[in-house]
Design a protein around this motif. Structure first.
Motif, PDB file in Angstrom:
ATOM      1  N   ASP A  56       0.787  -1.152   0.142  1.00 19.02           N
ATOM      2  CA  ASP A  56      -0.061   0.004  -0.086  1.00 19.02           C
ATOM      3  C   ASP A  56       1.048   1.177   0.211  1.00 19.02           C
ATOM      4  O   ASP A  56       0.453   2.298  -0.714  1.00 19.02           O
ATOM      5  CB  ASP A  56      -0.848  -0.038   1.416  1.00 19.02           C
ATOM      6  CG  ASP A  56      -1.928  -1.307   1.229  1.00 19.02           C
ATOM      7  OD1 ASP A  56      -2.407  -1.413   0.235  1.00 19.02           O
ATOM      8  OD2 ASP A  56      -2.141  -1.718   2.261  1.00 19.02           O
ATOM      9  N   ALA A  57       1.995   1.352   0.548  1.00 23.39           N
ATOM     10  CA  ALA A  57       2.833   2.404   0.929  1.00 23.39           C
ATOM     11  C   ALA A  57       3.619   2.805  -0.267  1.00 23.39           C
ATOM     12  O   ALA A  57       3.949   3.902  -0.554  1.00 23.39           O
ATOM     13  CB  ALA A  57       3.725   2.402   2.100  1.00 23.39           C
ATOM     14  N   GLY A  58       4.089   1.734  -0.991  1.00 26.30           N
ATOM     15  CA  GLY A  58       4.798   1.827  -2.238  1.00 26.30           C
ATOM     16  C   GLY A  58       6.067   2.740  -1.917  1.00 26.30           C
ATOM     17  O   GLY A  58       6.941   3.403  -2.846  1.00 26.30           O
ATOM     18  N   LEU A  59       6.909   2.404  -0.741  1.00 26.73           N
ATOM     19  CA  LEU A  59       8.059   3.379  -0.340  1.00 26.73           C
ATOM     20  C   LEU A  59       9.184   3.001  -1.211  1.00 26.73           C
ATOM     21  O   LEU A  59      10.367   3.856  -1.305  1.00 26.73           O
ATOM     22  CB  LEU A  59       8.297   3.332   1.235  1.00 26.73           C
ATOM     23  CG  LEU A  59       7.021   3.862   1.921  1.00 26.73           C
ATOM     24  CD1 LEU A  59       7.657   3.572   3.283  1.00 26.73           C
ATOM     25  CD2 LEU A  59       6.883   5.188   1.834  1.00 26.73           C
ATOM     26  N   LEU A  60       9.388   1.944  -1.594  1.00 28.30           N
ATOM     27  CA  LEU A  60      10.430   1.151  -2.225  1.00 28.30           C
ATOM     28  C   LEU A  60      10.486   1.448  -3.769  1.00 28.30           C
ATOM     29  O   LEU A  60      11.375   1.099  -4.597  1.00 28.30           O
ATOM     30  CB  LEU A  60      10.709  -0.319  -2.085  1.00 28.30           C
ATOM     31  CG  LEU A  60      11.108  -0.543  -0.497  1.00 28.30           C
ATOM     32  CD1 LEU A  60      11.156  -2.159  -0.353  1.00 28.30           C
ATOM     33  CD2 LEU A  60      12.162   0.097   0.202  1.00 28.30           C
ATOM     34  N   GLY A  61       9.257   1.739  -4.451  1.00 27.94           N
ATOM     35  CA  GLY A  61       9.234   1.894  -5.718  1.00 27.94           C
ATOM     36  C   GLY A  61       9.247   0.710  -6.544  1.00 27.94           C
ATOM     37  O   GLY A  61       8.686  -0.452  -6.036  1.00 27.94           O
ATOM     38  N   ASP A  62       9.612   0.742  -7.848  1.00 22.90           N
ATOM     39  CA  ASP A  62       9.782  -0.300  -8.591  1.00 22.90           C
ATOM     40  C   ASP A  62      10.365  -1.387  -8.179  1.00 22.90           C
ATOM     41  O   ASP A  62      11.604  -0.985  -7.760  1.00 22.90           O
ATOM     42  CB  ASP A  62       9.968  -0.065 -10.139  1.00 22.90           C
ATOM     43  CG  ASP A  62       9.982  -1.060 -11.042  1.00 22.90           C
ATOM     44  OD1 ASP A  62       9.493  -1.900 -10.940  1.00 22.90           O
ATOM     45  OD2 ASP A  62      10.911  -0.919 -12.065  1.00 22.90           O
TER      46      ASP A  62
END
Length: 266
Positions: A56-62
């Motif tokens: 949900d957060a997507g802090l690490l990106g792709d």
């Protein structure tokens, strides 16, 4: 009646902190997984007791194709989740007990990841070995010299590499570790950087957790060559009633319990 030891705040050496950390997590691994394993999952990336997930957060990106080091991995649920998203993770921890659970979980869910037992202050990898380094409450709170860990992370990252880590929010250190009303009263100075230490009757530390202020953490990052891109303070979600140690709905709705630092190496 013989005393069982004591609890307090006092300085410790690097060696004392390392020994206590390895001994504690080796001994506590079974109990920790029994209590928290369901919440963390076999292959899931949960950043904190508030339940914020990387999905949900997507802090690490792709993540596809990225070489990722999970530092202080515990049972390595995050690393297995990362592999399921097309990344190439390596999971590292100081504790053989926690890595035993990591190996068991990998066999159970059929998602193997490389496991490495090593000290976060001396990473056994060449310069530029990873695109991303991450940890959810691993390593950073349990080493005496977290600035040295920041330098090691910078060394093993490629230029432009990402470093994301979650720790107990520093503001929590002014309160007692109590999920109830007793944990709402400030009792400790925020600027007292002495670690929390549990020790046996001989005065040998058996558990050590370190405190740094928000400013300290930012200065450690900057000194290691990182640029801070975000500081995430997860809010306590509605409907989440699970207590985890000193994390609880009562406290979580009043002040933050987790800080997630998002930085990169230019």
């Amino acid at each position: 009646m013989e005393s069982s030891g004591s609890v307090g705040r006092r300085p410790v050496t690097d060696a004392e902190s390392r020994h206590a950390g390895r001994r504690w997590w080796d001994g506590d691994a079974d109990a920790y997984q029994a209590e928290h394993g369901t919440f963390l999952g076999d292959a899931d990336f949960v950043w904190c007791p508030e339940g914020l997930r990387e999905a949900d957060a997507g802090l690490l990106g792709d993540l596809s194709g990225k070489r990722i080091l999970e530092l202080g991995c515990g049972a390595a649920s995050c690393a297995r989740w990362l592999r399921g998203r097309g990344a190439h993770p390596v999971a590292l921890d100081l504790s053989a007990g926690m890595l035993r659970h990591a190996a068991a979980a990998s066999a159970r869910c059929g998602v193997p990841v490389p496991l490495v037992q090593a000290d976060a202050m001396a990473l056994p990898f060449p310069d530029g070995a990873f695109d991303i380094v991450c940890t959810a409450f691993g390593a950073i709170p349990f080493v005496a010299d977290s600035a040295a860990v920041m330098r090691e992370v910078a060394r093993v990252l490629i230029p432009g590499g990402l470093w994301v880590f979650s720790v107990t929010h520093p503001i929590r250190w002014i309160f007692l570790d109590d999920p109830g009303e007793a944990g709402l009263t400030a009792v400790h100075p925020y600027f007292d950087r002495r670690p929390y230490v549990e020790q046996d009757v001989s005065g040998v530390p058996t558990y050590v957790e370190q405190h740094r202020t928000l400013g300290d953490r930012i200065r450690e990052l900057v000194a290691a060559g990182f640029v801070l891109r975000d500081l995430v303070e997860p809010e306590w979600p509605e409907g989440h009633e699970q207590i985890w140690g000193q994390w609880s709905p009562l406290r979580g709705r009043l002040f933050p319990g987790t800080a997630i630092f998002v930085a990169d190496r230019p």
